[in-house]
Design an enzyme around this catalytic site. Structure first.
Site, PDB file in Angstrom:
ATOM      1  N   GLY A 128       7.105   7.498   6.109  1.00 39.27           N
ATOM      2  CA  GLY A 128       6.270   8.094   5.067  1.00 39.27           C
ATOM      3  C   GLY A 128       6.907   9.279   4.356  1.00 39.27           C
TER       4      GLY A 128
ATOM      5  N   LYS B   6       4.305  12.027  -3.125  1.00 42.06           N
ATOM      6  CA  LYS B   6       5.188  10.969  -2.630  1.00 42.06           C
ATOM      7  C   LYS B   6       6.088  11.610  -1.579  1.00 42.06           C
ATOM      8  CE  LYS B   6       7.822   7.179  -4.677  1.00 42.06           C
ATOM      9  NZ  LYS B   6       8.308   6.615  -5.945  1.00 42.06           N
TER      10      LYS B   6
ATOM     11  N   ASP C  30       4.263  -4.716  -7.496  1.00 43.67           N
ATOM     12  CA  ASP C  30       3.653  -3.460  -7.033  1.00 43.67           C
ATOM     13  C   ASP C  30       4.226  -2.266  -7.782  1.00 43.67           C
ATOM     14  OD1 ASP C  30       5.919  -4.416  -5.411  1.00 43.67           O
ATOM     15  OD2 ASP C  30       5.791  -2.456  -4.462  1.00 43.67           O
TER      16      ASP C  30
ATOM     17  N   GLY D 150       2.553   3.679   1.497  1.00 43.19           N
ATOM     18  CA  GLY D 150       3.088   3.969   2.827  1.00 43.19           C
ATOM     19  C   GLY D 150       3.727   5.342   2.897  1.00 43.19           C
TER      20      GLY D 150
ATOM     21  N   GLY E 230       0.813  -1.217   0.000  1.00 47.43           N
ATOM     22  CA  GLY E 230       0.000   0.000   0.000  1.00 47.43           C
ATOM     23  C   GLY E 230       0.843   1.262   0.000  1.00 47.43           C
TER      24      GLY E 230
ATOM     25  N   ASP F 230       7.564   4.377 -10.488  1.00 46.85           N
ATOM     26  CA  ASP F 230       8.431   4.154  -9.328  1.00 46.85           C
ATOM     27  C   ASP F 230       9.907   4.090  -9.698  1.00 46.85           C
ATOM     28  OD1 ASP F 230       6.492   4.444  -7.503  1.00 46.85           O
ATOM     29  OD2 ASP F 230       6.397   2.364  -6.848  1.00 46.85           O
TER      30      ASP F 230
ATOM     31  N   ARG G 119      -1.914  -0.989  -9.953  1.00 48.33           N
ATOM     32  CA  ARG G 119      -0.756  -1.844 -10.210  1.00 48.33           C
ATOM     33  C   ARG G 119      -1.191  -3.298 -10.271  1.00 48.33           C
ATOM     34  NH1 ARG G 119       3.121   1.310  -6.919  1.00 48.33           N
ATOM     35  NH2 ARG G 119       2.057   3.262  -6.504  1.00 48.33           N
TER      36      ARG G 119
HETATM   37  P1  AMP Z   1       8.861   1.004  -3.208  1.00 52.92           P
HETATM   38  O1  AMP Z   1      10.228   0.611  -2.830  1.00 52.92           O
HETATM   39  O2  AMP Z   1       8.720   2.472  -3.482  1.00 52.92           O
HETATM   40  O3  AMP Z   1       8.288   0.205  -4.329  1.00 52.92           O
HETATM   41  O4  AMP Z   1       7.960   0.752  -1.920  1.00 52.92           O
HETATM   42  C1  AMP Z   1       7.601  -0.504  -1.436  1.00 52.92           C
HETATM   43  C2  AMP Z   1       6.653  -0.349  -0.265  1.00 52.92           C
HETATM   44  O5  AMP Z   1       7.322   0.230   0.862  1.00 52.92           O
HETATM   45  C3  AMP Z   1       5.458   0.546  -0.533  1.00 52.92           C
HETATM   46  O6  AMP Z   1       4.361   0.010   0.141  1.00 52.92           O
HETATM   47  C4  AMP Z   1       5.875   1.865   0.077  1.00 52.92           C
HETATM   48  O7  AMP Z   1       4.777   2.661   0.414  1.00 52.92           O
HETATM   49  C5  AMP Z   1       6.648   1.405   1.290  1.00 52.92           C
HETATM   50  N1  AMP Z   1       7.629   2.400   1.762  1.00 52.92           N
HETATM   51  C6  AMP Z   1       8.818   2.678   1.212  1.00 52.92           C
HETATM   52  N2  AMP Z   1       9.455   3.667   1.883  1.00 52.92           N
HETATM   53  C7  AMP Z   1       8.635   4.032   2.884  1.00 52.92           C
HETATM   54  C8  AMP Z   1       8.713   5.008   3.939  1.00 52.92           C
HETATM   55  N3  AMP Z   1       9.767   5.821   4.085  1.00 52.92           N
HETATM   56  N4  AMP Z   1       7.677   5.068   4.798  1.00 52.92           N
HETATM   57  C9  AMP Z   1       6.609   4.268   4.670  1.00 52.92           C
HETATM   58  N5  AMP Z   1       6.474   3.342   3.708  1.00 52.92           N
HETATM   59  C10 AMP Z   1       7.472   3.222   2.818  1.00 52.92           C
HETATM   60 MG    MG Z   2       6.675   1.099  -5.381  1.00 56.52          MG
END
Ligand code: AMP
Ligand code: MG
Length: 492
Positions: free
Chosen positions: A129, A116, A255, A95, A93, A265, A186
């Site tokens: 986040g 983001k 995802d 995050g 989700g 992404d 996605r």
């Molecule tokens: P990604 O690496 O961008 O594909 O993210 C994979 C998952 O990790 C997704 O659900 C993101 O929302 C979560 N995520 C990555 N970095 C953070 C962060 N700093 N805080 C919260 N969730 C994160």
């Molecule tokens: Mg991602």
């Protein structure tokens, strides 16, 4: 305040929020103590019907840092699951992302506007986040470069510094990226509901996706099977386009595969310099799962995961749906090969009807690039001169030019109209790509010295990647020989 909405131009129409309750959690952006607008994409803002001049202001800084939700926004975090490096995670989700809502752009296309790095959501798990300025600017640069290169992609609308540190290995300046996408649905979005056995929600999501991205398929004999075929087709074309310009996504988890067919992404992605199909840049991709040459296979693997989610929709007896889904998946290789060859023919200036030897010419050129670690972008760009008999840009790239000479003789014999070929080639073989060392230098200047000039300059160069301009030679050059191998890291 009353007519701020009209003044700024936001005209939200939030179908995802309205039509898919249960597919998201409402959330709000964290406050930014000292917002500063680093960059507003004026052209994209205008495309979206926004008032770019009014937004390039302290009001814009408040909006794009998350302090002030524009009128009509209904911020929410989307639910999704995903296979990360092959391992299924039933709940990921948004995050660190927040969908503000949708606008219909001037060409009638519905586009998501998403933050983001705007703080915690119900999907943040242990994360903060937040996003750091460096990765935000990196996604800005890469997305805009891909767009200018003609590759379907999410876009960057704005980058705003929050004035707050985010804590990674060290404290870093915090920032929010505002990105624009055809949608953020996605493969993992489908997996979220499939994993819960929630066929009703899955059907709602699939119907929504068809209506939004593939409206013609609603009338197909089996719309869900047709959806699988359409998504396979878009991915085949997308991955081929990546490979035509030497792009490695780096983290093709399910995802991170958008149903719309846009690149999404930008984390540990990078462009090849020396051509090698096994190239990996990401520090976390130790097994080379997402290496350059693996990308078609991985796309197919991800599509198989997508197909699994659709089985109960394709047929009331999911077992009976399997052969039908498999038959569609088996078309992926052919779709990819066709898209790849068509693009390679343009890169080599092979005009007219395809000929039997075209594939060998393409593979032959890549083989000699790989054998001598030749720069992919320089080699292809230089070939337009070679088509006209001037080999001075390409030949010296080879330490042993003999294999090139042999290949070129064969290739030139195939060109019926070299001038026409050269024109086509110069329209598809870029001069400027986001060279890894130049991107890094621009980010370092921004993060370490608060100097945004190199970032702005790089964006200007990359906005016209096929047009050589005087004084920009350094942007077209690979990293100096002897540089340390390039490494990228995940995490925005
Ligand atoms: P990604 O690496 O961008 O594909 O993210 C994979 C998952 O990790 C997704 O659900 C993101 O929302 C979560 N995520 C990555 N970095 C953070 C962060 N700093 N805080 C919260 N969730 C994160
Ligand atoms: Mg991602």
């Amino acid at each position: 305040m009353l007519d701020l909405s009209r003044e700024l131009g936001f005209q939200f129409d939030n179908t995802y929020a309205r039509e898919l309750p249960g597919c998201y959690a409402p959330a709000t952006a964290a406050a930014a103590p000292a917002p500063r607008l680093v960059k507003l994409n004026h052209a994209l803002a205008r495309e979206l019907g926004l008032n770019a001049a009014a937004l390039d202001s302290p009001v814009g800084a408040e909006i794009f840092s998350g302090n002030y939700a524009p009128p009509g926004a209904e911020p929410l975090a989307q639910a999704y699951a995903g296979h990360q490096f092959g391992n299924f995670v039933p709940q990921l989700g948004d995050g660190r992302a927040l969908l503000l809502g949708e606008v219909v752009d001037r060409q009638g296309r519905r586009r998501d506007i998403q933050f983001k790095g705007s703080g915690r959501t119900p999907f943040s798990r242990g994360g903060d986040g937040k996003a750091a300025l460096g990765p935000v600017l990196r996604e800005y640069i890469l997305g805009e470069a891909m767009h200018a290169l003609g590759v379907p992609t999410t876009r960057a609308l704005a980058a705003a510094a929050t004035g707050e540190p985010v804590y990674r290995e060290t404290p870093l300046p915090g920032a929010v990226l505002t990105r624009v996408a055809a949608s953020h649905i996605r493969v993992g979005t489908f997996q979220f509901f499939a994993a819960r056995g929630d066929t009703a929600k899955l059907r709602q999501l699939a119907d929504y996706t068809i209506a939004r991205h593939f409206p013609d398929l609603a009338a197909a004999p089996n719309p869900y099977l047709a959806l699988l075929a359409a998504v396979a087709d878009r991915q085949a074309s997308l991955i081929a386009q990546w490979m035509h310009i030497g792009f490695i996504h780096g983290v093709m988890n399910t995802d991170n595969m958008a149903i719309s067919g846009e690149t999404i992404d930008y984390g540990p992605c990078a462009f090849l310099d020396a051509y090698h199909s096994a190239t990996v840049f990401s520090s976390i991709d130790r097994g080379g799962r997402y290496a350059f040459g693996q990308q078609p296979q991985i796309a197919r693997w991800n599509l198989a995961r997508f197909a699994e989610t659709l089985l109960p929709l394709i047929h009331s007896d999911p077992q009976a749906a399997i052969p039908e889904a498999v038959a569609v998946l088996e078309t992926f290789g052919g779709r990819f090969d066709a898209a790849w060859l068509a693009g390679m023919r343009a890169k080599l200036g092979l005009l007219g009807d395809p000929q039997a030897g075209d594939l060998d010419l393409a593979n032959g050129f890549l083989a000699i690039l790989e054998a001598q670690a030749v720069d992919f972008t320089l080699a292809f760009r230089g070939l337009s001169g070679a088509a006209l008999g001037d080999h001075t840009l390409v030949r010296p790239l080879f330490s042993d030019p003999r294999p090139y000479d042999a290949w070129a003789e064969h290739w030139q014999g195939r060109l019926a109209d070299p001038a026409a070929s050269a024109r086509v080639m110069d329209g598809v073989n870029p001069v400027y790509i986001p060279r890894n060392h130049i991107v890094e230098a621009a980010l370092a200047a921004a993060v370490e010295r608060d100097d945004l000039a190199p970032f702005h300059a790089l964006l200007d160069v990359l906005a016209a990647p096929f047009t050589p301009r005087g004084g920009l030679e350094a942007y077209a050059e690979p990293a100096p020989r002897g540089s340390a191998p390039y490494r990228t890291f995940c995490g925005t």
